[in-house]
Design a protein around this motif. Structure first.
Motif: not given
Length: 340
Positions: A195-205, A220-227
């Motif tokens: 996962g990458t991205g600081t506001t939205k967790l992305r799965s991209m090449s 944990t909060t940051q990671e789940t919020t982004r997901a």
């Protein structure tokens, strides 16, 4: 009456069909004839079901000798890697549990499927959006219903695992296919990329990993919020998914040292080297790729860096004062009395 195009029937479907037989012939045959017919119906319905499994030999120290195949896995050839670039599937290339790479819209619908040997392409050969950061969605692996169970014993290094394309009996569960409302759905999805991205967790090449991916500096909060920023139904990786995939690797590799079979991953060297990793490096390497070298990235079930090059928090597995607690489904289908 019986749909032979289906790979298998669930136990509930089997019971329903047998009940239909009972209502249709009630009073027309005696009990012994009914029992015989019911048994035949059940065997017909289940005849296409596959059951693969293994057991662990507790007294065997060699990882490649500890795993013993059982059920339909008996006689099958395990996977292996030869050198850096060659992965041998053995007997497992067309196993029913193999996932498919695809692009999923943020609303949860599959947009299209990717060329499994080159994610830069769609199945028809046209260019995909796998590296298009403006795309409204993510690159994911799509899995079908997978029914499995463990064979525990009193010894923590014994036990075994069974997996099937149908619910053989009520001890088999498809934990990964439960949605948030305890419904069993046809597919579940796992991220292709770290996962990458600081506001939205992305799965991209084509994205450089952030330092947070390497040293676990996010909360944990940051990671789940982004997901969750992707939309309803999105979340971080779950323990049920990871547990199933890890068990399938033991099955396919016939070894408890799965990194020796499928690739060590980027597990040595400085943290900086891992943070400089660019997602999509293995886009054209098929569903599996790896090396025994700990300086080569690996790929399992179409997902980059299954081992190494990441610091992953997994929902459903938590340590409280060194006491490990697990939860398999979001709802209460796993027998727990908590949600989430």
């Amino acid at each position: 009456w019986i749909d032979f195009s289906k790979d298998s029937y669930t136990k509930a479907e089997t019971d329903k069909k047998i009940a239909d037989v009972a209502s249709g012939i009630a009073g027309k045959v005696d009990q012994s004839e009914f029992d015989e017919l019911s048994d035949k119906v059940e065997k017909i319905i289940k005849k296409e079901a596959k059951i693969y499994g293994f057991k662990i030999l507790k007294d065997e120290a060699n990882p490649s000798e500890r795993v013993v195949y059982i059920e339909d896995a008996v006689g099958m050839t395990p996977c292996s890697i030869t050198g850096t670039d060659t992965f041998e599937y053995g007997s497992w290339k067309d196993a029913f549990f193999m996932p498919r790479p695809c692009m999923i819209k943020s609303n949860g619908t599959v947009d299209y499927y990717l060329n499994p040997n080159n994610y830069k392409e769609k199945l028809d050969g046209s260019m995909s959006d796998v590296a298009n950061l403006e795309y409204d969605g993510n690159a994911m692996m799509e899995w079908d219903k997978i029914w499995f169970k463990f064979l525990p014993t009193d010894n923590e290094i014994e036990g075994g695992f069974l997996v099937s394309n149908g619910q053989v009996d009520d001890t088999y569960h498809c934990w990964c296919n439960y949605d948030m409302n305890d419904n069993i759905i046809d597919h579940f999805y796992t991220a292709i990329y770290t996962g990458t991205g600081t506001t939205k967790l992305r799965s991209m090449s084509g994205v450089q990993l952030l330092p947070a991916n390497g040293n676990g500096s996010t909360t944990t909060t940051q990671e789940t919020t982004r997901a969750l920023a992707n939309g309803d139904g999105w979340y971080i990786e779950t323990w049920a998914d990871r547990m199933l995939m890890s068990s399938l690797l033991i099955l396919m590799g016939k070894s408890t040292n799965t990194q020796a079979v499928f690739g060590a991953g980027l597990t040595v060297g400085s943290q900086t080297a891992k943070e400089q990793y660019i997602t999509g490096t293995l886009d054209d390497k098929g569903l599996f790729y790896g090396s025994t070298s700990a300086s080569v990235a690996c790929k399992c079930f179409g997902m980059e860096n299954f081992f190494g090059c990441q610091w992953n928090r997994v929902a459903g597995c938590i340590s409280v004062d060194r006491d490990v607690k697990v939860k398999l489904t979001w709802g209460k289908a796993d027998g727990s009395d908590t949600i989430g």
